[in-house]
Scaffold this motif. Structure first.
Motif, short mmCIF file in Angstrom:
data_model
loop_
_atom_site.label_atom_id
_atom_site.label_comp_id
_atom_site.label_asym_id
_atom_site.label_seq_id
_atom_site.Cartn_x
_atom_site.Cartn_y
_atom_site.Cartn_z
N GLU A 1 0.84 -1.21 0.00
CA GLU A 1 0.00 0.00 0.00
C GLU A 1 0.87 1.25 0.00
OE1 GLU A 1 -2.44 -0.46 3.42
OE2 GLU A 1 -3.73 -2.03 2.52
N GLU A 2 1.93 1.22 0.85
CA GLU A 2 2.83 2.36 0.93
C GLU A 2 3.50 2.60 -0.42
OE1 GLU A 2 4.69 5.62 2.73
OE2 GLU A 2 3.05 4.34 3.41
N SER A 3 3.85 1.48 -1.08
CA SER A 3 4.50 1.61 -2.39
C SER A 3 3.55 2.23 -3.40
CB SER A 3 4.95 0.22 -2.86
OG SER A 3 5.47 0.29 -4.16
N GLU A 4 2.26 1.79 -3.32
CA GLU A 4 1.27 2.37 -4.24
C GLU A 4 1.08 3.86 -3.94
OE1 GLU A 4 -2.17 0.04 -3.77
OE2 GLU A 4 -1.39 -1.70 -4.92
N ARG A 5 1.04 4.17 -2.61
CA ARG A 5 0.86 5.58 -2.27
C ARG A 5 2.04 6.39 -2.72
NH1 ARG A 5 2.26 8.98 1.64
NH2 ARG A 5 3.46 7.37 2.72
N ARG A 6 3.25 5.88 -2.45
CA ARG A 6 4.44 6.59 -2.88
C ARG A 6 4.50 6.71 -4.39
NH1 ARG A 6 6.64 9.53 1.13
NH2 ARG A 6 6.86 8.29 3.07
N SER A 7 4.00 5.72 -5.07
CA SER A 7 4.00 5.80 -6.54
C SER A 7 3.08 6.91 -7.01
CB SER A 7 3.55 4.45 -7.12
OG SER A 7 3.50 4.50 -8.51
N LYS A 8 1.92 7.00 -6.30
CA LYS A 8 0.99 8.08 -6.69
C LYS A 8 1.61 9.42 -6.36
CE LYS A 8 -3.22 5.38 -6.04
NZ LYS A 8 -4.48 5.22 -5.27
N GLU A 9 2.24 9.54 -5.15
CA GLU A 9 2.86 10.80 -4.80
C GLU A 9 3.96 11.16 -5.77
OE1 GLU A 9 4.20 10.53 -0.84
OE2 GLU A 9 2.18 10.57 0.07
N SER A 10 4.70 10.13 -6.18
CA SER A 10 5.79 10.38 -7.15
C SER A 10 5.22 10.87 -8.46
CB SER A 10 6.59 9.11 -7.36
OG SER A 10 7.58 9.31 -8.31
N ASP A 11 4.10 10.29 -8.85
CA ASP A 11 3.48 10.75 -10.11
C ASP A 11 3.01 12.19 -9.95
OD1 ASP A 11 3.96 8.31 -11.22
OD2 ASP A 11 1.95 7.48 -10.77
N ASN A 12 2.42 12.50 -8.75
CA ASN A 12 1.96 13.88 -8.54
C ASN A 12 3.13 14.84 -8.53
OD1 ASN A 12 -0.70 13.02 -8.34
ND2 ASN A 12 -0.59 12.68 -6.12
N LEU A 13 4.22 14.39 -7.84
CA LEU A 13 5.40 15.26 -7.80
C LEU A 13 5.97 15.48 -9.18
CD1 LEU A 13 7.16 13.93 -4.58
CD2 LEU A 13 6.03 16.15 -4.87
N LYS A 14 5.99 14.39 -9.95
CA LYS A 14 6.49 14.53 -11.33
C LYS A 14 5.62 15.51 -12.12
CE LYS A 14 8.64 10.01 -11.74
NZ LYS A 14 8.58 8.71 -12.42
N GLN A 15 4.30 15.46 -11.86
CA GLN A 15 3.40 16.37 -12.57
C GLN A 15 3.63 17.81 -12.10
OE1 GLN A 15 -0.69 15.28 -12.18
NE2 GLN A 15 -1.45 16.85 -13.59
N ASP A 16 3.77 18.00 -10.74
CA ASP A 16 4.04 19.35 -10.23
C ASP A 16 5.35 19.89 -10.76
OD1 ASP A 16 1.71 19.18 -8.85
OD2 ASP A 16 2.64 18.57 -6.92
N LEU A 17 6.36 19.01 -10.83
CA LEU A 17 7.66 19.42 -11.35
C LEU A 17 7.56 19.83 -12.80
CD1 LEU A 17 10.67 19.76 -10.87
CD2 LEU A 17 10.96 17.34 -11.48
N SER A 18 6.77 19.09 -13.54
CA SER A 18 6.60 19.43 -14.96
C SER A 18 5.90 20.76 -15.11
CB SER A 18 5.80 18.32 -15.65
OG SER A 18 5.56 18.64 -16.98
N GLU A 19 4.87 20.99 -14.22
CA GLU A 19 4.14 22.27 -14.27
C GLU A 19 5.07 23.40 -13.88
OE1 GLU A 19 0.80 21.76 -11.77
OE2 GLU A 19 -0.28 20.41 -13.13
N ALA A 20 5.94 23.14 -12.84
CA ALA A 20 6.86 24.19 -12.41
C ALA A 20 7.83 24.54 -13.52
CB ALA A 20 7.59 23.76 -11.16
N LYS A 21 8.30 23.51 -14.22
CA LYS A 21 9.22 23.76 -15.34
C LYS A 21 8.51 24.55 -16.44
CE LYS A 21 12.35 19.92 -14.64
NZ LYS A 21 12.89 18.68 -15.23
N ASP A 22 7.26 24.25 -16.67
CA ASP A 22 6.52 24.99 -17.70
C ASP A 22 6.35 26.44 -17.26
OD1 ASP A 22 6.33 22.72 -19.20
OD2 ASP A 22 4.33 22.16 -18.45
#
Length: 581
Positions: free
Chosen positions: A435-456
């Protein structure tokens, strides 16, 4: 003169070779010798006293002739060869061999000659008589039959039967030998001279025995006939039948025999009977016929007179010699019988000795077997006692092992319970980690999305800044002064070059948070790896204990717990999953 003398000396002698039925002899004869001189020398050499039966025969062109006693040897038609060859043979045959043949050497020479004539088919003999005669010949040569010595094949090198007899029947050489041996075995005890005499007594009854045949023609009809001359008279035969004469003239019924050149005349005593005439084309043959007629007639008349002193002495000596030999044979036979009896007694004693030895050996072996059996039984009893002690010891050890296994089983039960608890905790931990891995995976995806938005947003801000810079560049160039600072960014213009530093506090904060979470995740992964290693170690120890418990089951204890293999498989699956995580 010396050479001439040598030639004269060489002419005084000539060499002669005389061939008897069992030997060859050479003599040096004087030129002046007559036939009787050579004949007497041969008879003395052979040891023959009954000389009236024999003569020296030689070959002349296509026929044979007998050496004349009253003429010189070289004056006769003898072969012109060196040495001159003569054959010492019987010229006249007795009517009754048992009465007339006195000397053993005479019997032996007649036996050899008659045997050769039968084998050469000069004398016809039926197959049955041939087998019987052959058995006597074997007895004369080999002595008494001994089955241990005379094995099948011992007659393979001996010529015993005429070829006509061998070809007449479909029989092998071994089959003929068996027939001859069957008769030969019955002649046991017969000496050599007796066997040869028995051979001659059978042979003298054959139709062609002692008959000399000559081709003649009859006077008027001019038909071919055969003339036979033997010890009993003259016989006339058909050319194709030498066994049964058409006409016979016994010596007792002949008054006179005469011939002139080629014509022979036989005058019977009975003047009423017709005179018989026949013709022979060869003068040499006519002389030979006349010689045989005179010689056989003289012997015929001699047999019917009282024996001369010489013959009487020879017969007396022969009787004494036969009696002496008979006595010697009887003594020899008695000694042989005694020796055979002694040998049989010795063989019986040896057989009895061997039998007693065998019985003793068997008894000794039985005694040894009894002793070995007793020793073996004692050894078995000792072994059984030791085995009983060993079984008792093993039973005690087994009881101790059972008690130890019971204690081990209890420990194993407790350890299994703890293990199952750890397994459940590991399963729960694994679920939490998933479960933690799934949550971390989702958080990582969100972080990757935020990072992409920040770069944009950064890219748009830079673009916007560039646009502002381009629009304000003339003003800045005009006043030639330092740029004014803005919030969150510094603007530096040096030597016509613009340098922009963009600092975003949100980006820094986000990066720090990501790094912190990564470190936490690594720390948790390390803790999880340590737990996995501990689980593996416990599983291996449980497997080893399970194998040991399987080797010594204790009263169905294994049924109280489910097998570890299933739980181990589930643990291994979870461990593999955790390793992948």
């Amino acid at each position: 003169m010396s050479i001439m003398g040598l030639k004269k000396k060489q002419l005084k002698t000539f060499k002669v070779k005389v061939v008897t039925m069992d030997a060859e002899m050479e003599f040096s004869c004087e030129v002046k010798w007559k036939g009787k001189d050579l004949f007497d020398l041969v008879c003395r050499t052979v040891g023959l006293r009954e000389t009236w039966f024999f003569g020296l025969r030689y070959i002349v062109k296509d026929t044979y002739a007998w050496l004349k006693m009253e003429k010189r040897v070289l004056d006769q038609e003898v072969p012109k060869e060196d040495p001159i060859t003569f054959h010492f043979l019987a010229k006249f045959f007795p009517e009754k061999v048992e009465e007339e043949l006195v000397q053993e050497i005479t019997q032996h020479l007649f036996f050899l000659q008659v045997k050769k004539q039968i084998l050469d088919e000069e004398i016809y003999c039926s197959p049955e008589a041939c087998v019987l005669l052959a058995s006597y010949a074997v007895q004369a040569k080999y002595g008494d039959y001994d089955p241990n010595f005379h094995k099948l094949g011992f007659l393979a090198q001996d010529e015993l039967l005429p070829k006509r007899v061998l070809m007449q029947y479909q029989m092998t050489a071994d089959m003929w030998e068996e027939k001859i041996t069957a008769w030969y075995a019955e002649h046991r005890g017969i000496a050599r001279d007796e066997a040869e005499m028995d051979y001659l007594k059978i042979a003298q009854d054959l139709e062609m025995y002692g008959v000399s045949y000559f081709s003649i023609t009859q006077n008027k009809k001019d038909t071919d006939l055969l003339l036979g001359v033997d010890a009993q008279g003259l016989h006339i035969y058909s050319p194709n039948n030498k066994l049964s004469p058409n006409k016979s003239f016994p010596w007792s019924g002949i008054r006179n025999i005469s011939y002139s050149e080629k014509e022979f005349t036989i005058k019977p005593l009975d003047k009423k009977k017709e005179v018989f005439k026949f013709y022979s084309s060869q003068l040499r043959v006519n002389k030979l016929i006349l010689q045989l007629c005179i010689g056989n007639h003289d012997l015929f008349m001699r047999r019917r007179k009282v024996d001369c002193i010489e013959v009487q002495q020879m017969k007396a000596q022969a009787r004494e010699e036969k009696a002496r030999k008979k006595m010697e044979r009887q003594i020899l036979a008695r000694e042989k019988q005694l020796r055979e009896e002694a040998e049989r007694a010795n063989e019986e004693m040896e057989r009895r000795l061997f039998q007693l030895q065998d019985e003793s050996r068997i008894a000794n072996e039985a005694r040894l077997r009894s002793e070995e059996t007793a020793d073996l039984l004692a050894e078995k009893a000792q072994i059984a006692e030791e085995e009983a002690k060993l079984l008792a010891h093993k039973a005690a050890e087994a009881e101790q092992e059972m008690q130890r296994l019971e204690v081990t089983a209890l420990k194993t039960k407790e350890e299994r319970r703890l293990m199952e608890q750890k397994m459940r905790e590991a399963e729960l931990l694994a679920v939490k980690l998933v479960e933690e891995s799934e949550r971390r995976s989702k958080e990582s995806d969100n972080l990757k999305q935020d990072l992409s938005e920040a770069k944009d947003a950064e890219r748009r801000a830079k673009q916007k800044l560039l646009e502002i810079t381009k629009s304000t560049y003339p003003l800045i160039a005009a006043y030639n002064c330092h740029p004014l600072p803005l919030d969150g960014e510094d603007l530096n213009l040096e030597s016509g070059t613009v340098k922009i530093d963009f600092k975003d506090t949100d980006m820094k904060r986000l990066s720090m948070e990501i790094e912190r979470e990564r470190l936490e995740y690594v720390e948790k992964s390390k803790n999880l790896q340590d737990q996995l290693k501990e689980l593996k170690t416990e599983i291996e120890s449980l497997k080893l204990e399970e194998q040991q418990a399987g080797m010594f089951p204790h009263r169905g204890e294994a049924r109280a717990y489910p097998p570890l293999s299933n739980r181990n498989s589930s643990l291994m699956t979870q461990m593999a999953f955790l390793e992948e995580v």
